[in-house]
Scaffold this motif. Structure first.
Motif, PDB file in Angstrom:
ATOM      1  N   GLU A 222       0.612  -1.221  -0.050  1.00 32.90           N
ATOM      2  CA  GLU A 222      -0.051  -0.114   0.145  1.00 32.90           C
ATOM      3  C   GLU A 222       0.896   1.065   0.026  1.00 32.90           C
ATOM      4  OE1 GLU A 222      -2.704  -0.154   3.085  1.00 32.90           O
ATOM      5  OE2 GLU A 222      -4.012  -1.819   2.227  1.00 32.90           O
ATOM      6  N   ARG A 225       2.143   1.866  -3.404  1.00 36.89           N
ATOM      7  CA  ARG A 225       1.196   2.393  -4.518  1.00 36.89           C
ATOM      8  C   ARG A 225       0.807   3.670  -4.226  1.00 36.89           C
ATOM      9  NH1 ARG A 225      -3.148  -2.841  -3.626  1.00 36.89           N
ATOM     10  NH2 ARG A 225      -2.068  -4.048  -5.545  1.00 36.89           N
ATOM     11  N   ARG A 226       1.311   4.255  -3.298  1.00 41.43           N
ATOM     12  CA  ARG A 226       1.051   5.915  -3.203  1.00 41.43           C
ATOM     13  C   ARG A 226       1.892   6.814  -4.290  1.00 41.43           C
ATOM     14  NH1 ARG A 226       1.874   5.250   2.815  1.00 41.43           N
ATOM     15  NH2 ARG A 226      -0.038   4.246   3.584  1.00 41.43           N
ATOM     16  N   THR A 227       1.285   7.637  -5.019  1.00 42.46           N
ATOM     17  CA  THR A 227       2.060   8.355  -6.097  1.00 42.46           C
ATOM     18  C   THR A 227       3.370   8.959  -5.299  1.00 42.46           C
ATOM     19  OG1 THR A 227      -0.196   8.872  -6.944  1.00 42.46           O
ATOM     20  CG2 THR A 227       1.844  10.197  -7.527  1.00 42.46           C
ATOM     21  N   GLY A 228       4.440   8.773  -6.089  1.00 43.88           N
ATOM     22  CA  GLY A 228       5.759   9.285  -5.796  1.00 43.88           C
ATOM     23  C   GLY A 228       6.481   8.515  -4.825  1.00 43.88           C
ATOM     24  N   ASP A 230       8.731   5.565  -3.324  1.00 44.05           N
ATOM     25  CA  ASP A 230       9.693   4.685  -3.845  1.00 44.05           C
ATOM     26  C   ASP A 230      10.617   4.404  -2.929  1.00 44.05           C
ATOM     27  OD1 ASP A 230      11.452   6.813  -3.406  1.00 44.05           O
ATOM     28  OD2 ASP A 230      11.989   7.139  -5.506  1.00 44.05           O
ATOM     29  N   ARG A 243      10.006   0.886 -10.206  1.00 45.59           N
ATOM     30  CA  ARG A 243       9.034   0.270 -10.978  1.00 45.59           C
ATOM     31  C   ARG A 243       9.264   0.154 -12.558  1.00 45.59           C
ATOM     32  NH1 ARG A 243       7.488   3.561  -7.302  1.00 45.59           N
ATOM     33  NH2 ARG A 243       5.582   3.226  -5.780  1.00 45.59           N
TER      34      ARG A 243
END
Length: 319
Positions: A222, A225-228, A230, A243
């Motif tokens: 989870e 999956r959050r934007t930005g 890494d 990714r």
């Protein structure tokens, strides 16, 4: 033999040209045509403890949750010891016959639930890693036994399947992954694990006790999956993520004790660990000598070190 040679060429061509998120499914499709099966599982595991500790798993027409069910019954699986005792030698079996006795009720329930009525299994050690690669093929129809031809074909193919998967992972590796330190873990976007190095597995289990290398832990997946995002920082580990298409390449490292320090504490520790005296540190940072000494004392307590040499060793470790 011509068909076999053509199949090998097709497998290695696919390994060299297909992305790592597509190759396993294509490999299974080729194998399905050549051998004939309804369900398949290919896993990488550590068997040094006597149990099978999974480091990665490829499923074909088998639910991901099956891997967890299989782990609960693996010690009652009478096929497994035979396969492990004869590396590289496939064994075929009819589950209705093999598990007919009353003590095997849990195995019969497992077979019925997943329709694994006939099986063909083989395991092959990987000399480079010390792990083993295992292939299990199943047919749903009770009379659809695996014969001698299928056993011979799987025995010939297994070393090539092992090499083709390694080759595909190596060629598909993004070139801009974080620095080389850290153990590699490869997962699909849905969290299913394709590959998990032994040291990565140890760190993941330390962070999430009881975790199995089947799916990424929910908290980690989870977060990624959050934007930005890494990077994931846990209590025991740090995971850097790159990714690539639908794959997640993670480098997993132990969390550095230095992450406990505040910005000022890290500055003081850094200068002191380089050989400066407390007065010189204070002057360099424009603080009082007393503040420098008090800060250094907090650093020692947080890091559980007692001298400058031990502090310098910690400072040299990758973060």
């Amino acid at each position: 033999m011509d068909d076999y040679n053509t199949l090998l060429l097709d497998i290695y061509h696919a390994a060299r040209t297909l992305p790592a998120d597509e190759f396993p499914a294509v490999l299974m499709a080729m194998l399905r045509v050549a051998v004939g099966f309804d369900f398949a599982r290919m896993l990488r595991a550590d068997i040094s403890s006597g149990a099978v500790v999974v480091h990665g798993c490829i499923m074909d027409n088998i639910p991901t949750d099956n891997a967890l069910d299989w782990e609960t019954i693996q010690r009652q699986d009478v096929v497994l010891p035979h396969v492990l005792a004869h590396p590289g030698k496939p064994v075929s079996f009819h589950c209705g016959t093999l598990f007919a006795a009353p003590p095997h009720a849990i195995m019969r329930d497992y077979v019925q639930r997943y329709e694994h009525r006939n099986g063909l299994a083989v395991m092959l050690p990987d000399a480079e890693t010390g792990l083993v690669d295992g292939l299990s093929l199943y047919r749903a129809h009770d009379a659809a036994h695996f014969g001698l031809r299928q056993k011979q074909l799987v025995q010939w193919l297994m070393p090539h399947l092992q090499e083709a998967l390694k080759l595909n992972r190596q060629l598909a590796m993004p070139t801009d992954l974080p620095p080389a330190h850290g153990a590699l873990l490869i997962a699909e976007a849905n969290g299913a694990i394709q590959h998990c190095a032994a040291s990565a597995l140890a760190l993941m289990v330390a962070e999430w006790p009881g975790w199995h290398a089947v799916r990424l832990p929910t908290a980690l997946l989870e977060a990624l999956r959050r934007t930005g995002v890494d990077r994931y920082t846990g209590k025991h580990l740090v995971a850097h993520c790159q990714r690539y298409r639908t794959l997640l390449f993670l480098r997993v490292t132990a969390r550095s004790p230095l992450m406990q320090l505040s910005r000022r504490e890290l500055q003081v520790a850094g200068l002191y660990g380089q050989g400066m005296r407390a007065k010189a540190v204070a002057k360099a940072l424009n603080i009082t000598p007393a503040t420098a000494r008090n800060t250094l004392q907090r650093v020692y307590l947080k890091l559980d070190v007692h001298d400058k040499a031990a502090l310098a060793v910690l400072l040299r470790q990758p973060q």
